[in-house]
Scaffold this active site. Structure first.
Site, PDB file in Angstrom:
ATOM      1  N   VAL A  98       0.831  -1.212   0.000  1.00  0.00           N
ATOM      2  CA  VAL A  98       0.000   0.000   0.000  1.00  0.00           C
ATOM      3  C   VAL A  98       0.865   1.260   0.000  1.00  0.00           C
ATOM      4  O   VAL A  98       0.338   2.359   0.105  1.00  0.00           O
ATOM      5  CB  VAL A  98      -0.972  -0.038   1.199  1.00  0.00           C
ATOM      6  CG1 VAL A  98      -2.045  -1.096   0.973  1.00  0.00           C
ATOM      7  CG2 VAL A  98      -0.260  -0.277   2.514  1.00  0.00           C
ATOM      8  N   HIS A 114      -4.451  -4.266  -2.769  1.00  0.00           N
ATOM      9  CA  HIS A 114      -4.850  -4.062  -1.366  1.00  0.00           C
ATOM     10  C   HIS A 114      -5.046  -2.585  -1.025  1.00  0.00           C
ATOM     11  O   HIS A 114      -5.122  -2.224   0.151  1.00  0.00           O
ATOM     12  CB  HIS A 114      -3.818  -4.677  -0.415  1.00  0.00           C
ATOM     13  CG  HIS A 114      -3.799  -6.179  -0.458  1.00  0.00           C
ATOM     14  ND1 HIS A 114      -2.786  -6.922   0.094  1.00  0.00           N
ATOM     15  CD2 HIS A 114      -4.651  -7.079  -0.996  1.00  0.00           C
ATOM     16  CE1 HIS A 114      -3.032  -8.213  -0.096  1.00  0.00           C
ATOM     17  NE2 HIS A 114      -4.144  -8.338  -0.748  1.00  0.00           N
TER      18      HIS A 114
HETATM   19  N1  APR Z   1      14.109  -9.082   0.220  1.00  0.00           N
HETATM   20  C1  APR Z   1      13.273 -10.060  -0.259  1.00  0.00           C
HETATM   21  N2  APR Z   1      12.291 -10.628   0.483  1.00  0.00           N
HETATM   22  C2  APR Z   1      12.167 -10.201   1.757  1.00  0.00           C
HETATM   23  C3  APR Z   1      13.008  -9.202   2.318  1.00  0.00           C
HETATM   24  C4  APR Z   1      14.017  -8.638   1.483  1.00  0.00           C
HETATM   25  N3  APR Z   1      14.838  -7.700   1.914  1.00  0.00           N
HETATM   26  N4  APR Z   1      12.644  -9.015   3.623  1.00  0.00           N
HETATM   27  C5  APR Z   1      11.617  -9.869   3.864  1.00  0.00           C
HETATM   28  N5  APR Z   1      11.337 -10.588   2.746  1.00  0.00           N
HETATM   29  C6  APR Z   1      10.306 -11.603   2.560  1.00  0.00           C
HETATM   30  C7  APR Z   1      10.049 -12.460   3.800  1.00  0.00           C
HETATM   31  O1  APR Z   1      10.884 -13.591   3.766  1.00  0.00           O
HETATM   32  C8  APR Z   1       8.578 -12.825   3.648  1.00  0.00           C
HETATM   33  O2  APR Z   1       8.450 -14.029   2.903  1.00  0.00           O
HETATM   34  O3  APR Z   1       9.102 -10.916   2.322  1.00  0.00           O
HETATM   35  C9  APR Z   1       8.001 -11.663   2.830  1.00  0.00           C
HETATM   36  C10 APR Z   1       7.108 -10.718   3.619  1.00  0.00           C
HETATM   37  O4  APR Z   1       5.998 -11.425   4.054  1.00  0.00           O
HETATM   38  P1  APR Z   1       4.812 -10.704   4.868  1.00  0.00           P
HETATM   39  O5  APR Z   1       5.372  -9.885   5.933  1.00  0.00           O
HETATM   40  O6  APR Z   1       3.846 -11.771   5.205  1.00  0.00           O
HETATM   41  O7  APR Z   1       4.186  -9.684   3.803  1.00  0.00           O
HETATM   42  P2  APR Z   1       3.227  -9.968   2.539  1.00  0.00           P
HETATM   43  O8  APR Z   1       3.453 -11.319   1.986  1.00  0.00           O
HETATM   44  O9  APR Z   1       3.345  -8.840   1.631  1.00  0.00           O
HETATM   45  O10 APR Z   1       1.774  -9.935   3.249  1.00  0.00           O
HETATM   46  C11 APR Z   1       0.643 -10.122   2.458  1.00  0.00           C
HETATM   47  O11 APR Z   1      -0.797  -9.645   4.301  1.00  0.00           O
HETATM   48  O12 APR Z   1      -0.978  -8.421   6.165  1.00  0.00           O
HETATM   49  C12 APR Z   1      -1.483  -8.568   4.915  1.00  0.00           C
HETATM   50  O13 APR Z   1      -2.488  -7.018   3.456  1.00  0.00           O
HETATM   51  C13 APR Z   1      -1.284  -7.336   4.062  1.00  0.00           C
HETATM   52  O14 APR Z   1      -0.458  -7.158   1.807  1.00  0.00           O
HETATM   53  C14 APR Z   1      -0.263  -7.801   3.036  1.00  0.00           C
HETATM   54  C15 APR Z   1      -0.504  -9.286   2.964  1.00  0.00           C
END
Ligand code: APR
Length: 237
Positions: A98, A114
């Site tokens: 977002v 989202h």
């Molecule tokens: N480079 C690459 N990947 C990364 C990095 C990085 N520097 N740092 C973290 N990650 C990876 C983590 O390993 C994890 O798999 O990014 C992922 C982040 O996961 P989440 O925190 O679960 O975020 P996301 O998948 O975007 O969440 C999905 O959940 O909370 C809701 O609406 C919200 O859009 C969000 C959705």
């Protein structure tokens, strides 16, 4: 990769992590600091709108102090350069994020499934207005004047935006790439399965294996600012 033309790229919080924006899950993630039920559901907003508005005011202010990173810029370069390499081919960035770092990194065609921090949504007239300031003091909607603005964020239990456009793009694509997402949240977590069923090539670029890793033809692990530019260089040759 010679037959690859149209590309759909799904991004998540991991692509913005190195810009200093918290991810949601994992050590120190947002959902460790706040209960989803308190800040990210329509029920929470009905129950305690001040808590919810304060939470998103804080997030909205924070993202405006952050800068796009090499991963955002590389994806914008791919969007710009790929059609020169494959005339008529399309690159669509579908983001769960977002923040506006894809756009500030130079990308033009970003689908925010989202929602967006920098939009306010009026519950009275349904208008969406660009919004950079707070909502806590319940300012009037620029379109109808009513004090009915809420963050333009898809909360848990609500339907993500432009799902038909996303499935249509997958239906016309040859390659599906997932970057910086844990694969914990549907419907985004199901795109790789749809892509496989449609016969697309699939690639995951992530810091660690995600919940959907087994569905990908290939997973490359590492920080987005390293593995995304390397992949884009490879694709553009
Ligand atoms: N480079 C690459 N990947 C990364 C990095 C990085 N520097 N740092 C973290 N990650 C990876 C983590 O390993 C994890 O798999 O990014 C992922 C982040 O996961 P989440 O925190 O679960 O975020 P996301 O998948 O975007 O969440 C999905 O959940 O909370 C809701 O609406 C919200 O859009 C969000 C959705």
């Amino acid at each position: 990769m010679s037959h690859i033309r149209n590309i759909v790229i799904l991004t998540g919080a991991g692509v913005s992590a190195e810009s200093g924006i918290d991810t949601f899950r994992g050590g120190g993630g947002l959902w460790e600091q706040h209960r989803v039920e308190d800040v990210a559901t329509p029920e929470a907003f009905a129950r305690d709108p001040e808590l919810v508005l304060r939470f998103y005011d804080m997030r909205r202010a924070a993202i405006q102090t952050k800068e796009p990173n090499a991963a955002h810029r590389a994806l914008a370069r791919l969007e710009r350069e790929w059609p020169k390499k494959a005339p008529g081919a399309q690159v669509l960035i579908v983001t769960q994020n977002v923040d506006d770092l894809h756009e500030r990194g130079g990308a033009l065609d970003v689908l925010h499934m989202h929602g967006e921090h920098l939009n306010a949504w009026c519950n009275a007239c349904d208008a969406r207005s660009r919004w950079t300031g707070p909502l806590l003091h319940r300012p009037p909607c620029p379109a109808c004047g009513k004090a009915a603005l809420r963050p333009d964020i898809v909360w848990f239990g609500e339907i993500p935006y432009r799902m038909e456009d996303i499935y249509q793009a997958l239906g016309a694509a040859d390659l599906f790439v997932s970057i910086g997402t844990s694969g914990a949240v549907y419907p985004a977590a199901g795109f790789v399965r749809t892509a496989r069923e449609l016969g697309l090539q699939t690639l995951e670029l992530n810091l660690e294996r995600s919940q959907g890793s087994a569905w990908f033809h290939e997973s490359r692990l590492g920080p987005a600012t390293e593995i995304v530019p390397a992949w884009v260089d490879e694709l553009l040759g």
